[in-house]
Enzyme design. Structure first.
Site, PDB file in Angstrom:
ATOM      1  N   GLY A   1       0.789  -1.220   0.000  1.00  0.00           N
ATOM      2  CA  GLY A   1       0.000   0.000   0.000  1.00  0.00           C
ATOM      3  C   GLY A   1       0.823   1.274   0.000  1.00  0.00           C
TER       4      GLY A   1
ATOM      5  CG  ASP B   1       2.013  -0.930 -11.029  1.00  0.00           C
ATOM      6  OD1 ASP B   1       2.661   0.019 -11.504  1.00  0.00           O
ATOM      7  OD2 ASP B   1       1.048  -0.781 -10.257  1.00  0.00           O
TER       8      ASP B   1
HETATM    9  P1  ADP Z   1       0.516  -1.454  -3.677  1.00  0.00           P
HETATM   10  O1  ADP Z   1       0.470  -2.325  -4.888  1.00  0.00           O
HETATM   11  O2  ADP Z   1       0.862  -0.040  -3.998  1.00  0.00           O
HETATM   12  O3  ADP Z   1       1.377  -1.989  -2.590  1.00  0.00           O
HETATM   13  P2  ADP Z   1      -2.234  -2.219  -3.571  1.00  0.00           P
HETATM   14  O4  ADP Z   1      -3.399  -1.703  -2.793  1.00  0.00           O
HETATM   15  O5  ADP Z   1      -2.338  -2.246  -5.043  1.00  0.00           O
HETATM   16  O6  ADP Z   1      -0.957  -1.398  -3.082  1.00  0.00           O
HETATM   17  O7  ADP Z   1      -1.926  -3.702  -3.115  1.00  0.00           O
HETATM   18  C1  ADP Z   1      -1.783  -4.007  -1.738  1.00  0.00           C
HETATM   19  C2  ADP Z   1      -2.552  -5.281  -1.431  1.00  0.00           C
HETATM   20  O8  ADP Z   1      -1.898  -6.410  -2.029  1.00  0.00           O
HETATM   21  C3  ADP Z   1      -2.612  -5.597   0.045  1.00  0.00           C
HETATM   22  O9  ADP Z   1      -3.671  -4.918   0.657  1.00  0.00           O
HETATM   23  C4  ADP Z   1      -2.827  -7.113   0.025  1.00  0.00           C
HETATM   24  O10 ADP Z   1      -4.178  -7.413  -0.227  1.00  0.00           O
HETATM   25  C5  ADP Z   1      -2.024  -7.538  -1.182  1.00  0.00           C
HETATM   26  N1  ADP Z   1      -0.664  -7.951  -0.783  1.00  0.00           N
HETATM   27  C6  ADP Z   1       0.507  -7.386  -1.148  1.00  0.00           C
HETATM   28  N2  ADP Z   1       1.571  -8.037  -0.612  1.00  0.00           N
HETATM   29  C7  ADP Z   1       1.051  -9.045   0.120  1.00  0.00           C
HETATM   30  C8  ADP Z   1       1.602 -10.091   0.934  1.00  0.00           C
HETATM   31  N3  ADP Z   1       2.922 -10.205   1.119  1.00  0.00           N
HETATM   32  N4  ADP Z   1       0.754 -10.955   1.530  1.00  0.00           N
HETATM   33  C9  ADP Z   1      -0.571 -10.829   1.372  1.00  0.00           C
HETATM   34  N5  ADP Z   1      -1.146  -9.878   0.625  1.00  0.00           N
HETATM   35  C10 ADP Z   1      -0.372  -9.000   0.008  1.00  0.00           C
HETATM   36 MG    MG Z   2      -0.867  -2.096  -6.525  1.00  0.00          MG
END
Ligand code: ADP
Ligand code: MG
Length: 384
Positions: free
Chosen positions: A122, A172
């Protein structure tokens, strides 16, 4: 967090060794912001931060998903019952990848997955793409699908757009799948053609800092949708397929034709000048004039702040403070309204700048930012 640790986590969870362990990185975008859905140019590079997944095939249609970063047991799904937008949780990302592969006609008969990540979630550093791409790469290799990197990126984007329900561009996933160490990736989002551009800052005595503001303002999704819709409106008013088709030399004439559509005019101006900034950064880097990209990055920030209007006080404070403390250039990166900024600096100025930003945040009463160095790193790969 390495391959061995994730492998051990897999064994503890599922009671057998995984068939393999894969990694996919997060990314930062050096320049080219909000150009991807306008079919323009972007220029991300991969971070050293990765999502690591240990995976084994299954033949019984069961998909088990577990993340070390989320409390709770493995989630068990059936591959033939995956339904877009049925899952609000994190498992929608990996499940969406399996769904997209199967929907495209590829044979994926189930899997056990355990993963862990060092990509901050996030923070605008694309933890979601890292998660999708690592799963896609593992499935591609385990099931012998023979898909190319850019095809995997496409399917991951489809997973995020359709299965998760998040309207994001192709940058991305392509960055996570295709970047190379020591390079930034010039991507034409219209035809997906790519070029690796040398970007080895350390060799030239410079550093690129990422400052995660650790804020995400609540209205960001709605504002993203509005910008996207208004960009499409601009293209329609100007009679082109996408704003990418407005050449920089035609910008003034195009703005004139938009008349009193003030909001659309600002957005068009950002998109067209931003594509030109990408071109300029590429030329400078290819000419070996790396320091000169600093002011172009800062120009990009001003355009995002004043024309595209997706910055926020925290991001502006990073940029203003960094520049005042001697940075070569700085700008917000990612979707906006929070997330991260990047700062290009001489190696010797890094400490001064970091301290100044931290003090400015404390003085403003903002949450302490997370500052780290971003070394242009490798894209997705098999670890073991
Ligand atoms: P960003 O891609 O900028 O980090 P996003 O909102 O697009 O933000 O994605 C974040 C989401 O991806 C988290 O809320 C979760 O649902 C999922 N996510 C990312 N990394 C993990 C992880 N290591 N384990 C579980 N879920 C993950
Ligand atoms: Mg994202």
């Amino acid at each position: 967090m390495g391959a061995q640790q994730v492998r051990e986590g897999f064994v503890a969870l599922y009671g057998a060794e995984p068939e393999g362990v894969w990694a996919a990185p997060g990314r930062v975008n050096l320049i080219g912001e909000h150009t991807d859905y306008n079919e323009g140019f972007v220029m991300p590079f991969a971070l050293p931060h990765v999502t690591v997944a240990a995976v084994s095939r299954r033949t019984d249609g069961v998909l088990r998903l577990h993340s070390a970063d989320v409390a709770g047991d493995a989630v068990e799904l059936r591959v033939d019952e995956l339904t877009p937008e049925s899952d609000q949780g994190w498992t929608a990302y990996p499940a969406g990848v399996v769904w997209a592969l199967r929907e495209a006609g590829h044979t994926v008969t189930g899997a056990d997955v355990h993963l862990a990540s060092t990509v901050p979630a996030g923070a605008g550093l694309s933890s979601s793409a890292a998660l999708e791409v690592v799963v896609a790469l593992a499935m591609n290799e385990l099931f012998g699908l023979g898909l190319r990197r850019w095809q995997l990126a496409r399917l991951c984007q489809r997973a995020e757009n359709v299965y998760v329900g998040a309207p994001t561009g192709i940058m991305d996933q392509t960055a996570s799948a295709c970047c190379e160490a020591g390079h930034a990736l010039l991507l034409d989002t219209r035809d997906l053609s790519q070029r690796q551009i040398p970007f080895d800052l350390a060799a030239e005595g410079m550093r690129l800092l990422v400052v995660d503001t650790r804020v995400k303002h609540a209205h960001s999704d709605g504002e993203y949708g509005k910008r996207r819709a208004d960009c499409e409106k601009g293209a329609a008013l100007l009679g082109v397929d996408a704003l990418r088709d407005i050449a920089y030399e035609e910008l003034d004439a195009a703005l004139e034709r938009l008349g009193d559509e003030e909001e659309v005019r600002r957005l068009v101006r950002h998109v067209v000048t931003e594509d030109e900034r990408v071109e300029r950064v590429v030329s400078l880097l290819e000419a070996g004039d790396t320091r000169a990209i600093g002011p172009v990055l800062t120009e990009g920030h001003i355009s995002l702040r004043d024309d595209f209007r997706i910055s926020c006080p925290e991001l502006d404070l990073v940029v203003d403070t960094a520049i005042a403390s001697g940075a070569l250039g700085a700008r917000m990166t990612g979707g906006g309204f929070g997330g991260s900024a990047i700062v290009l600096a001489e190696e010797d100025d890094v400490q001064t700048i970091t301290k100044a930003v931290e003090e400015a945040f404390a003085a403003a009463g903002f949450t302490a930012p997370r500052v780290f160095e971003a070394v242009p790193s490798a894209g997705a790969r098999r670890l073991s």
